[in-house]
Design an enzyme around this catalytic site. Structure first.
Site, mmCIF file in Angstrom:
data_model
loop_
_atom_site.group_PDB
_atom_site.id
_atom_site.type_symbol
_atom_site.label_atom_id
_atom_site.label_comp_id
_atom_site.label_asym_id
_atom_site.label_seq_id
_atom_site.Cartn_x
_atom_site.Cartn_y
_atom_site.Cartn_z
ATOM 1 N N ARG A 1 0.805 -1.213 0.000
ATOM 2 C CA ARG A 1 0.000 0.000 0.000
ATOM 3 C C ARG A 1 0.846 1.275 0.000
ATOM 4 O O ARG A 1 0.438 2.311 -0.472
ATOM 5 C CB ARG A 1 -0.929 0.014 1.216
ATOM 6 N N HIS B 1 -3.903 -28.989 7.665
ATOM 7 C CA HIS B 1 -2.773 -29.926 7.720
ATOM 8 C C HIS B 1 -3.165 -31.309 8.251
ATOM 9 O O HIS B 1 -2.853 -32.334 7.654
ATOM 10 C CB HIS B 1 -1.652 -29.373 8.596
#
Ligand code: BG6
Length: 498
Positions: free
Chosen positions: A58, A251
């Site tokens: 940004r 996971h």
């Protein structure tokens, strides 16, 4: 062939040239993981020198300022000086603001080839807070960057893929508004770990394990990923996620699916995904059996001889937070192969050791002919897949102790991966697969939705039906988790040593 090995996929040489656009390039993930991995790929000759990397953030920054910042994060050593100089030339910076279409249009100008010019491949990596995924994907789409016009265009997202089923669907809709499923790469870095990849090879390239791989011979399965680290600087995300969303949705359930799936007809991404999804669909919802779920949160304690703060004292964590940092879920897979075999998944932060391991406990021998001679019962065979810190597969079996006595001892057959410093880490591998369009290591949307369906009912129950304080067992940092879990944890942590 690699040293006589038969290779299914062997990415040697550079991937196709590509414009890599990292959104959130000044953030933690980009600095800690992404740029070091890109540099590793470059050094190993996998990143095409014609490729370009655009870091987007940004703030205002010149290319050189961004390169310097990246160099600090990657910290190439003296021997890598020349390679780094070449790599840094590939990097540039672009200021990007999601609320400012003009900044996306300016980005697009450099990425969409003019009429008659060669096609451009594009890879967008969202190294952003999850709350920005939808806006980023939409802005990329509005700028026309999702269209494949001769070259390919891909988007990479990291977990969390939503917060629950509803938000996962909404994220998916935003991504699919500009990209189709083949263009979306939802990363799970566990799938890129060497020993995790080895699970399918081990199971399906050997004839001797598959006949035993079912409820008739397997008694139970444990899947654990314990950590010593605390929440660190990620409280803003973690305190709203907790361990179940952070580790189980992705996971641990991926590991479970690799152990539990049926063999696909071919080793192709979609066929492997199909089999995994069938496993997720067969997960039995946890109902009234409270023993199938335990949750806890770390209090203060000691790790590596140093005092560490309680979770609630970590910067950014709410003082009364009831977010679990430890969980055990015992999953049941309702199908012919696994009915009645518990799959115990455990993960927690600030535990005694960092260990990632899968243990397959086989059934006892049906009849012990040594029962009358030996006081002890015969230990079961165990297959242990160590993922971290060791990368190995161990099979325990009974053997006679050498000598005139008849004594049995548990012995272990061990295969270990060699560790070398030229290895490309898990992040590098997934990036390379994105560049090569290899989809095996990524989530598919139907799989994501099924895992959320399974976890939503657990999380809903946990959030609603148990008052905070009663549900959550506080455990000392550096310990073996909540009191009631200690015995089990001790057993699983020491299993590899037998
Ligand atoms: C990440 C989680 O996905 O996996 C982290 O967000 C966790 O909380 C990490 O620490 C564990 O990964 P590994 O590879 O160190 O086991």
């Amino acid at each position: 062939m690699i040293n006589g090995a038969q290779c299914i996929f062997n990415p040697s040489g550079p991937a196709e040239p590509c414009r890599i656009v990292v959104l959130g390039a000044t953030g933690d993930l980009a600095g800690r993981k992404l740029f070091p991995s890109l540099f590793t790929l470059f050094k190993a000759g996998h990143l095409n020198p014609e490729s370009r990397i655009t870091g987007c953030g940004r703030g205002e920054m010149s290319d050189d300022e961004f390169r310097r910042m990246t160099e600090e994060k990657v910290s190439p050593d003296d021997s890598e000086g020349e390679q780094w100089r070449r790599f840094r030339q590939l990097i540039s910076y672009h200021r990007l603001d999601f609320n400012d279409d003009a900044s996306f249009a300016a980005l697009a100008a450099g990425l969409i080839p003019e009429e008659g010019k060669p096609a451009v491949n594009r890879l967008f990596y969202l190294a952003l807070p999850p709350s920005s995924y939808e806006r980023a994907a939409t802005a990329i789409g509005r700028a026309g960057l999702g269209r494949e016009d001769g070259g390919w265009s891909r988007i990479v997202v990291e977990k969390p893929f939503g917060h629950d089923l509803t938000s996962a669907r909404s994220l998916n809709a935003a991504l699919h508004a500009c990209f189709n499923e083949e263009q979306i790469f939802s990363i799970d870095h566990y799938l890129a770990k060497e020993t995790v990849q080895n699970i399918l090879v081990f199971r399906f390239a050997n004839a001797i394990f598959e006949p035993l791989w079912n409820r008739q011979y397997i008694d139970s399965v444990a899947i654990m990923a314990t950590e010593t680290l605390g929440v660190g600087h990620r409280a803003a995300y973690y305190d709203t996620a907790g361990v179940i969303r952070d580790m189980f949705q992705n996971h641990l359930l991926q590991l479970l699916s690799l152990i539990a799936m049926d063999p696909p007809a071919r080793f192709e991404a979609d066929q492997v995904q199909d089999e995994k999804v069938k496993v997720f669909r067969a997960l039995k919802h946890i109902s009234s059996n409270h023993d199938d779920l335990a949750i806890g949160q770390y209090g203060n304690g000691e790790i590596d001889d140093g005092k560490v703060a309680a979770y609630r004292e970590e910067p950014g964590v709410a003082a009364e937070s009831t977010t679990p940092t430890y969980a055990r879920i015992t999953a049941h897979i309702d199908n012919w192969r696994w009915r009645g075999v518990p799959f115990t998944m455990i993960s927690g932060k600030r535990l005694e050791k960092k260990i990632t391991r899968i243990i397959i406990n086989f059934r006892r021998v049906p009849h012990s002919l040594f029962k009358d001679i030996l006081a002890d019962t015969i230990q079961r065979n165990k297959l242990i897949i160590n993922i971290y810190p060791d990368e190995e597969i161990c099979l325990s079996f009974q053997s006679k102790v050498q000598g005139t006595h008849l004594c049995l001892n548990q012995e272990v057959m061990r295969f270990a991966f060699a560790t070398g410093d030229d290895q490309i880490d898990a992040y590098g591998r997934v990036l390379l697969d994105c560049l090569n369009g290899e989809r095996l290591l990524f989530w598919r949307q139907d799989g994501l939705e099924e895992t959320w369906k399974y976890l939503d009912q657990i999380l809903a129950r946990d959030n609603t039906s148990r008052p905070p304080g009663q549900t959550l067992a506080i455990y000392a940092a550096g310990s073996l988790g909540p009191n009631r879990e200690e015995k089990l944890l001790r057993h699983l942590l020491t299993a590899g040593k037998q």
